[in-house]
Design a protein around this motif. Structure first.
Motif, PDB file in Angstrom:
ATOM      1  N   LEU A   7       3.207 -15.284  20.496  1.00 11.89           N
ATOM      2  CA  LEU A   7       3.512 -14.545  19.574  1.00 11.89           C
ATOM      3  C   LEU A   7       2.503 -14.450  18.566  1.00 11.89           C
ATOM      4  CD1 LEU A   7       7.344 -15.810  19.116  1.00 11.89           C
ATOM      5  CD2 LEU A   7       6.633 -13.499  20.100  1.00 11.89           C
ATOM      6  N   VAL A   8       2.013 -15.653  18.092  1.00 20.51           N
ATOM      7  CA  VAL A   8       1.184 -15.516  17.136  1.00 20.51           C
ATOM      8  C   VAL A   8      -0.328 -14.677  17.503  1.00 20.51           C
ATOM      9  CG1 VAL A   8      -0.713 -16.973  16.018  1.00 20.51           C
ATOM     10  CG2 VAL A   8       1.639 -17.728  15.991  1.00 20.51           C
ATOM     11  N   SER A   9      -0.698 -14.693  18.749  1.00 20.91           N
ATOM     12  CA  SER A   9      -1.747 -13.671  19.347  1.00 20.91           C
ATOM     13  C   SER A   9      -1.265 -12.189  18.994  1.00 20.91           C
ATOM     14  CB  SER A   9      -1.880 -14.227  20.566  1.00 20.91           C
ATOM     15  OG  SER A   9      -3.071 -13.278  21.273  1.00 20.91           O
ATOM     16  N   ILE A  10      -0.069 -11.895  19.492  1.00 24.70           N
ATOM     17  CA  ILE A  10       0.397 -10.402  19.234  1.00 24.70           C
ATOM     18  C   ILE A  10       0.367 -10.238  17.951  1.00 24.70           C
ATOM     19  CG2 ILE A  10       2.492  -9.017  19.312  1.00 24.70           C
ATOM     20  CD1 ILE A  10       3.041 -10.643  22.344  1.00 24.70           C
ATOM     21  N   GLU A  16      -4.633  -6.838  12.966  1.00 23.86           N
ATOM     22  CA  GLU A  16      -6.214  -6.192  13.226  1.00 23.86           C
ATOM     23  C   GLU A  16      -5.702  -4.547  12.944  1.00 23.86           C
ATOM     24  OE1 GLU A  16      -7.786  -7.228  16.779  1.00 23.86           O
ATOM     25  OE2 GLU A  16      -7.851  -9.428  16.084  1.00 23.86           O
ATOM     26  N   LYS A  17      -4.586  -4.125  13.578  1.00 23.32           N
ATOM     27  CA  LYS A  17      -4.243  -2.680  13.695  1.00 23.32           C
ATOM     28  C   LYS A  17      -3.811  -2.134  12.276  1.00 23.32           C
ATOM     29  CE  LYS A  17      -1.107  -2.264  16.846  1.00 23.32           C
ATOM     30  NZ  LYS A  17      -0.291  -1.622  17.879  1.00 23.32           N
ATOM     31  N   LEU A  18      -3.223  -2.976  11.592  1.00 21.55           N
ATOM     32  CA  LEU A  18      -2.898  -2.967  10.179  1.00 21.55           C
ATOM     33  C   LEU A  18      -4.109  -2.777   9.066  1.00 21.55           C
ATOM     34  CD1 LEU A  18      -0.118  -2.782   8.365  1.00 21.55           C
ATOM     35  CD2 LEU A  18      -0.542  -5.256   7.734  1.00 21.55           C
ATOM     36  N   LEU A  19      -5.088  -3.816   9.401  1.00 20.63           N
ATOM     37  CA  LEU A  19      -6.204  -3.612   8.553  1.00 20.63           C
ATOM     38  C   LEU A  19      -6.937  -2.502   8.897  1.00 20.63           C
ATOM     39  CD1 LEU A  19      -7.103  -7.390   8.643  1.00 20.63           C
ATOM     40  CD2 LEU A  19      -6.000  -6.025   6.612  1.00 20.63           C
ATOM     41  N   PHE A  20      -7.169  -1.951  10.054  1.00 23.31           N
ATOM     42  CA  PHE A  20      -8.014  -0.960  10.768  1.00 23.31           C
ATOM     43  C   PHE A  20      -7.329   0.273   9.870  1.00 23.31           C
ATOM     44  CE2 PHE A  20      -8.587   2.682  13.347  1.00 23.31           C
ATOM     45  CZ  PHE A  20      -9.940   2.594  13.295  1.00 23.31           C
ATOM     46  N   LEU A  21      -5.939   0.476  10.263  1.00 20.45           N
ATOM     47  CA  LEU A  21      -5.577   1.826   9.540  1.00 20.45           C
ATOM     48  C   LEU A  21      -5.534   1.688   8.075  1.00 20.45           C
ATOM     49  CD1 LEU A  21      -3.947   4.005  10.347  1.00 20.45           C
ATOM     50  CD2 LEU A  21      -1.773   2.950  10.247  1.00 20.45           C
ATOM     51  N   GLN A  22      -5.450   0.583   7.354  1.00 20.58           N
ATOM     52  CA  GLN A  22      -5.761   0.437   5.940  1.00 20.58           C
ATOM     53  C   GLN A  22      -7.017   1.060   5.467  1.00 20.58           C
ATOM     54  OE1 GLN A  22      -4.244  -3.462   4.952  1.00 20.58           O
ATOM     55  NE2 GLN A  22      -2.592  -2.859   4.167  1.00 20.58           N
ATOM     56  N   SER A  23      -8.059   0.639   6.210  1.00 17.75           N
ATOM     57  CA  SER A  23      -9.384   1.212   5.968  1.00 17.75           C
ATOM     58  C   SER A  23      -9.562   2.617   6.292  1.00 17.75           C
ATOM     59  CB  SER A  23     -10.401   0.225   6.755  1.00 17.75           C
ATOM     60  OG  SER A  23     -10.492   0.416   8.080  1.00 17.75           O
ATOM     61  N   GLU A  57       2.353   5.805   9.826  1.00 23.22           N
ATOM     62  CA  GLU A  57       1.901   4.947  10.890  1.00 23.22           C
ATOM     63  C   GLU A  57       1.644   3.431  10.287  1.00 23.22           C
ATOM     64  OE1 GLU A  57      -1.415   4.268  14.319  1.00 23.22           O
ATOM     65  OE2 GLU A  57      -1.500   5.895  13.107  1.00 23.22           O
ATOM     66  N   LEU A  58       1.092   3.471   9.092  1.00 21.81           N
ATOM     67  CA  LEU A  58       0.964   2.032   8.247  1.00 21.81           C
ATOM     68  C   LEU A  58       2.364   1.317   8.080  1.00 21.81           C
ATOM     69  CD1 LEU A  58      -1.284   0.189   7.245  1.00 21.81           C
ATOM     70  CD2 LEU A  58      -1.156   1.540   5.105  1.00 21.81           C
ATOM     71  N   MET A  64       6.724  -3.821  11.869  1.00 22.98           N
ATOM     72  CA  MET A  64       6.410  -4.408  13.143  1.00 22.98           C
ATOM     73  C   MET A  64       5.732  -5.905  12.819  1.00 22.98           C
ATOM     74  SD  MET A  64       4.177  -3.736  16.627  1.00 22.98           S
ATOM     75  CE  MET A  64       3.677  -2.220  15.858  1.00 22.98           C
ATOM     76  N   PHE A  65       4.989  -5.977  12.024  1.00 25.19           N
ATOM     77  CA  PHE A  65       4.141  -7.163  11.645  1.00 25.19           C
ATOM     78  C   PHE A  65       5.479  -8.059  10.951  1.00 25.19           C
ATOM     79  CE2 PHE A  65       1.995  -9.929   8.962  1.00 25.19           C
ATOM     80  CZ  PHE A  65       1.123 -10.385   9.660  1.00 25.19           C
ATOM     81  N   GLU A  66       6.268  -7.693  10.172  1.00 26.07           N
ATOM     82  CA  GLU A  66       7.336  -8.214   9.319  1.00 26.07           C
ATOM     83  C   GLU A  66       8.364  -8.827  10.590  1.00 26.07           C
ATOM     84  OE1 GLU A  66       9.101  -5.900   6.496  1.00 26.07           O
ATOM     85  OE2 GLU A  66       7.737  -5.997   4.995  1.00 26.07           O
ATOM     86  N   LYS A  67       8.766  -7.992  11.525  1.00 22.92           N
ATOM     87  CA  LYS A  67       9.420  -8.708  12.745  1.00 22.92           C
ATOM     88  C   LYS A  67       8.994  -9.673  13.398  1.00 22.92           C
ATOM     89  CE  LYS A  67      12.744  -4.630  13.427  1.00 22.92           C
ATOM     90  NZ  LYS A  67      12.804  -3.738  14.396  1.00 22.92           N
TER      91      LYS A  67
END
Length: 84
Positions: A7-10, A16-23, A57-58, A64-67
């Motif tokens: 779960l932590v790995s996921i 990583e996707k969140l940070l990429f999308l923010q950038s 998308e963000l 999803m991250f919160e869940k």
């Protein structure tokens, strides 16, 4: 413990996707300012659509991250109870 680690790995992958999308969103907003300054309305309209898609998308990734965070916490609490 394996489930917790998975779960932590996921969740880290989601982060990583969140940070990429923010950038990417920040990059689009910088381009937006440049196009606005150049009065290039056609390109600006297209960019606004892209920015709105990225914002949507963000938001989805953030939910999803919160869940995932809730699931990690719940799994950790179960492990703590089991190992007492």
């Amino acid at each position: 413990m394996d489930k917790f680690n998975d779960l932590v790995s996921i969740q880290m992958h989601t982060m990583e996707k969140l940070l990429f999308l923010q950038s990417e969103l920040e990059r689009c907003q910088e381009i937006e300012l440049q196009l606005d300054a150049l009065n290039q309305s056609a390109e600006l309209e297209e960019l606004h659509l892209e920015i709105n898609r990225k914002k949507q998308e963000l938001q989805e990734i953030h939910r999803m991250f919160e869940k995932q965070t809730e699931e990690v916490i719940h799994t950790y609490q179960q492990l703590a109870v089991t190992h007492r």
